[in-house]
Motif scaffolding. Structure first.
Motif, short mmCIF file in Angstrom:
data_model
loop_
_atom_site.label_atom_id
_atom_site.label_comp_id
_atom_site.label_asym_id
_atom_site.label_seq_id
_atom_site.Cartn_x
_atom_site.Cartn_y
_atom_site.Cartn_z
N LYS A 13 0.81 -1.22 0.00
CA LYS A 13 0.00 0.00 0.00
C LYS A 13 0.85 1.27 0.00
CE LYS A 13 -3.66 -2.29 2.56
NZ LYS A 13 -4.21 -2.48 3.91
N SER A 14 2.13 1.14 0.30
CA SER A 14 2.98 2.33 0.41
C SER A 14 3.22 2.97 -0.96
CB SER A 14 4.32 1.99 1.07
OG SER A 14 5.16 1.28 0.18
N ASP A 15 3.48 4.26 -0.93
CA ASP A 15 3.82 5.00 -2.15
C ASP A 15 5.34 5.13 -2.20
OD1 ASP A 15 4.31 6.81 -4.20
OD2 ASP A 15 2.77 8.23 -3.55
N PRO A 16 5.99 4.42 -3.14
CA PRO A 16 7.46 4.47 -3.20
C PRO A 16 8.01 5.89 -3.37
CG PRO A 16 6.59 2.79 -4.68
CD PRO A 16 5.42 3.55 -4.15
N ASN A 17 7.21 6.78 -3.95
CA ASN A 17 7.65 8.17 -4.15
C ASN A 17 7.76 8.93 -2.83
OD1 ASN A 17 7.75 7.96 -7.03
ND2 ASN A 17 5.52 8.02 -7.00
N LEU A 18 7.10 8.43 -1.78
CA LEU A 18 7.12 9.10 -0.48
C LEU A 18 8.18 8.53 0.46
CD1 LEU A 18 3.27 9.42 0.17
CD2 LEU A 18 4.84 11.12 -0.80
N TYR A 19 8.91 7.53 -0.01
CA TYR A 19 9.91 6.89 0.85
C TYR A 19 11.02 7.86 1.22
CZ TYR A 19 13.84 4.05 2.37
OH TYR A 19 14.90 3.55 3.07
N LYS A 20 11.33 7.90 2.52
CA LYS A 20 12.47 8.66 3.03
C LYS A 20 13.31 7.69 3.84
CE LYS A 20 10.29 13.13 3.65
NZ LYS A 20 9.75 14.06 4.64
N ASP B 186 8.45 -2.62 -5.67
CA ASP B 186 9.39 -1.56 -6.02
C ASP B 186 10.43 -1.43 -4.90
OD1 ASP B 186 10.17 1.50 -5.69
OD2 ASP B 186 9.53 1.24 -7.77
N LYS B 187 11.66 -1.06 -5.25
CA LYS B 187 12.74 -0.98 -4.26
C LYS B 187 12.46 0.04 -3.16
CE LYS B 187 15.56 2.42 -6.62
NZ LYS B 187 16.88 2.91 -6.82
N ASN B 188 11.60 1.01 -3.42
CA ASN B 188 11.30 2.04 -2.42
C ASN B 188 9.96 1.84 -1.72
OD1 ASN B 188 13.71 3.48 -2.50
ND2 ASN B 188 13.05 4.60 -4.31
N THR B 189 9.34 0.66 -1.89
CA THR B 189 8.18 0.39 -1.04
C THR B 189 8.71 0.21 0.37
OG1 THR B 189 8.29 -1.98 -1.53
CG2 THR B 189 6.75 -0.67 -2.84
N TYR B 190 7.89 0.52 1.35
CA TYR B 190 8.37 0.53 2.72
C TYR B 190 7.22 0.38 3.71
CZ TYR B 190 6.53 5.28 2.96
OH TYR B 190 5.69 6.35 2.96
N PHE B 191 7.58 0.14 4.97
CA PHE B 191 6.62 0.24 6.06
C PHE B 191 7.29 1.03 7.17
CE2 PHE B 191 9.05 -3.30 7.64
CZ PHE B 191 8.92 -3.28 9.02
N LYS B 192 6.46 1.64 8.00
CA LYS B 192 6.97 2.48 9.09
C LYS B 192 7.06 1.63 10.35
CE LYS B 192 4.89 6.61 7.19
NZ LYS B 192 3.88 7.65 7.32
N HIS B 193 8.29 1.42 10.81
CA HIS B 193 8.50 0.70 12.06
C HIS B 193 8.45 1.72 13.19
CE1 HIS B 193 10.55 -1.45 15.29
NE2 HIS B 193 10.16 -2.56 14.65
N PRO B 194 7.74 1.41 14.29
CA PRO B 194 7.59 2.40 15.36
C PRO B 194 8.89 2.85 16.04
CG PRO B 194 6.58 0.28 15.97
CD PRO B 194 7.01 0.17 14.54
N LEU B 195 9.92 2.01 16.02
CA LEU B 195 11.20 2.40 16.64
C LEU B 195 12.31 2.68 15.64
CD1 LEU B 195 11.45 -0.17 19.60
CD2 LEU B 195 10.85 2.25 19.74
N PHE B 196 12.32 1.94 14.55
CA PHE B 196 13.44 1.99 13.61
C PHE B 196 13.27 3.01 12.49
CE2 PHE B 196 14.22 -2.82 14.44
CZ PHE B 196 14.67 -2.53 15.72
N GLY B 197 12.06 3.45 12.23
CA GLY B 197 11.80 4.32 11.09
C GLY B 197 11.37 3.50 9.89
N ASN B 198 11.52 4.07 8.71
CA ASN B 198 11.07 3.39 7.49
C ASN B 198 12.00 2.23 7.12
OD1 ASN B 198 8.99 5.23 7.22
ND2 ASN B 198 10.17 6.59 5.90
#
Length: 156
Positions: A55-62, A118-130
């Protein structure tokens, strides 16, 4: 994407499958939770992570991955009892064997989806970040192994 990391996670899922019959067992010296709780939680994490990545937007990955995450993943280790799982990956009060089996089936399907993301898909980990595709299999392997070690100790 390293096939070895997928194979390693598949092996861990096979171990989870082998522990399903012990889902009601508990050892309060090791954990307040049952084997089933650890199985359910591990599978919820895998399935939630893959779903979030899809569901993540790879364009928003930081890349805001924290040093603590880098350190723990490089050590292939999570310390026991130091983090609290977010509500959305907590098992229900009553863990059902059939629910674990259902989640296991989904997890086996989900880990094969990671490779296609996509290589920039991601999830937000509560402690580690993206956590992006590059790091996700390492994270899932370390997290799942953490709970498998606890299960092994419960069953000793």
């Amino acid at each position: 994407m390293k096939a070895t990391k997928i194979s390693s996670l598949e092996n861990k899922l096979n171990k989870i499958e082998n522990y399903i019959s012990d889902f009601e067992k508990k050892n309060l010296k090791i954990s307040k939770a049952t084997v089933g709780w650890h199985l359910d939680h591990s599978l919820k994490v895998i399935n939630t992570v893959v779903s979030s990545m899809e569901k993540s937007d790879p364009n928003l990955y930081k890349d805001n991955f924290k040093f603590l995450g880098k350190l723990l993943l490089s050590l292939n280790f999570f310390p026991k009892g130091k983090a609290k799982a977010p509500k959305y990956v907590l098992p229900p009060d009553v863990v059902l064997k059939k629910e674990i089996a259902s989640q296991l089936k989904l997890a086996k399907e989900n880990i094969n989806k990671i490779e296609k993301l996509d290589k920039n898909t991601y999830f937000k980990h509560p402690l580690f970040g993206n956590i992006n595709k590059k790091r996700v299999l390492t994270f899932l392997n370390v997290h799942t192994n953490h709970h498998l070690k606890i299960i092994k100790n419960i069953l000793k």
